[in-house]
Write an enzyme that holds these catalytic residues in place. Sequence first.
Site, mmCIF file in Angstrom:
data_model
loop_
_atom_site.group_PDB
_atom_site.id
_atom_site.type_symbol
_atom_site.label_atom_id
_atom_site.label_comp_id
_atom_site.label_asym_id
_atom_site.label_seq_id
_atom_site.Cartn_x
_atom_site.Cartn_y
_atom_site.Cartn_z
ATOM 1 N N ASP A 61 82.950 42.531 59.877
ATOM 2 C CA ASP A 61 82.835 42.131 58.516
ATOM 3 C C ASP A 61 83.500 40.626 58.255
ATOM 4 O O ASP A 61 82.739 39.992 57.428
ATOM 5 C CB ASP A 61 83.836 43.246 57.662
ATOM 6 C CG ASP A 61 83.068 44.481 57.581
ATOM 7 O OD1 ASP A 61 81.801 44.652 57.826
ATOM 8 O OD2 ASP A 61 83.446 45.577 56.994
ATOM 9 N N GLY A 62 84.596 40.310 58.782
ATOM 10 C CA GLY A 62 85.107 39.057 58.539
ATOM 11 C C GLY A 62 84.036 38.128 59.080
ATOM 12 O O GLY A 62 83.872 36.929 58.528
ATOM 13 N N ASN A 141 82.677 39.425 48.649
ATOM 14 C CA ASN A 141 83.558 40.687 48.700
ATOM 15 C C ASN A 141 85.022 40.430 48.305
ATOM 16 O O ASN A 141 85.303 41.519 47.590
ATOM 17 C CB ASN A 141 83.251 41.395 50.151
ATOM 18 C CG ASN A 141 84.079 42.783 49.995
ATOM 19 O OD1 ASN A 141 83.602 43.565 49.357
ATOM 20 N ND2 ASN A 141 84.824 43.039 50.921
ATOM 21 N N ASP A 142 85.604 39.442 48.694
ATOM 22 C CA ASP A 142 86.904 39.043 48.223
ATOM 23 C C ASP A 142 87.111 37.652 48.360
ATOM 24 O O ASP A 142 86.702 36.822 48.929
ATOM 25 C CB ASP A 142 87.811 40.013 49.023
ATOM 26 C CG ASP A 142 87.627 39.762 50.483
ATOM 27 O OD1 ASP A 142 87.374 38.656 51.056
ATOM 28 O OD2 ASP A 142 88.181 40.463 51.210
ATOM 29 N N ARG A 152 104.818 34.249 49.820
ATOM 30 C CA ARG A 152 105.366 35.293 48.600
ATOM 31 C C ARG A 152 103.914 35.680 47.921
ATOM 32 O O ARG A 152 102.881 35.075 47.872
ATOM 33 C CB ARG A 152 106.191 34.634 47.649
ATOM 34 C CG ARG A 152 107.545 34.171 48.259
ATOM 35 C CD ARG A 152 108.296 33.632 47.316
ATOM 36 N NE ARG A 152 107.942 32.382 46.751
ATOM 37 C CZ ARG A 152 108.714 31.186 46.794
ATOM 38 N NH1 ARG A 152 109.791 31.465 46.974
ATOM 39 N NH2 ARG A 152 108.032 30.141 46.357
#
Length: 154
Positions: A61-62, A141-142, A152
């Site tokens: 997927d990556g 997708n993201d 952080r």
Amino acid sequence: MPGRKVLLLVNRTKPEVLAALGQVRAAIRSGGGAVAHELDTDDAPLTSMHNASLIVVLGGDGTLQNQARRAASLRLPMLGVNFGKLGFLAEYDLASLGQQSQELFSGALPLPIAHRALLAVSIARPGQQPPLGPQAGLALNDAVIVPGPPYRMV
């Protein structure tokens, strides 16, 4: 009817991809298609692949997400063959690619296409225009915002 001309994008960092590469090429040929170009899954621009009609990405997927950004300007259908863990976006595995090779590569039938949106992502300080440089990009997708060390939550 001539078969589909395939742009094959290969993630050569995955040993299982390298081991299966011959089988993938054979599935394309046995389905009636042909490999028009075979390239590594790097970041080199894909400016024109005039005779390709389908992109096949070998990885996970990556890999598919990275190559979708890379190949967006080509506006070609993209098929992912999963050699990763999830296979959420890369829906085919090696066995299903072989079983469905005639339908996928012969060109006799239309491809089953699921349209996915690409997001244009950029970062800008308040009151400034978003940059067009390395901080701008496309996302499938993201999208992840990473502030840098010390890491952080943003």
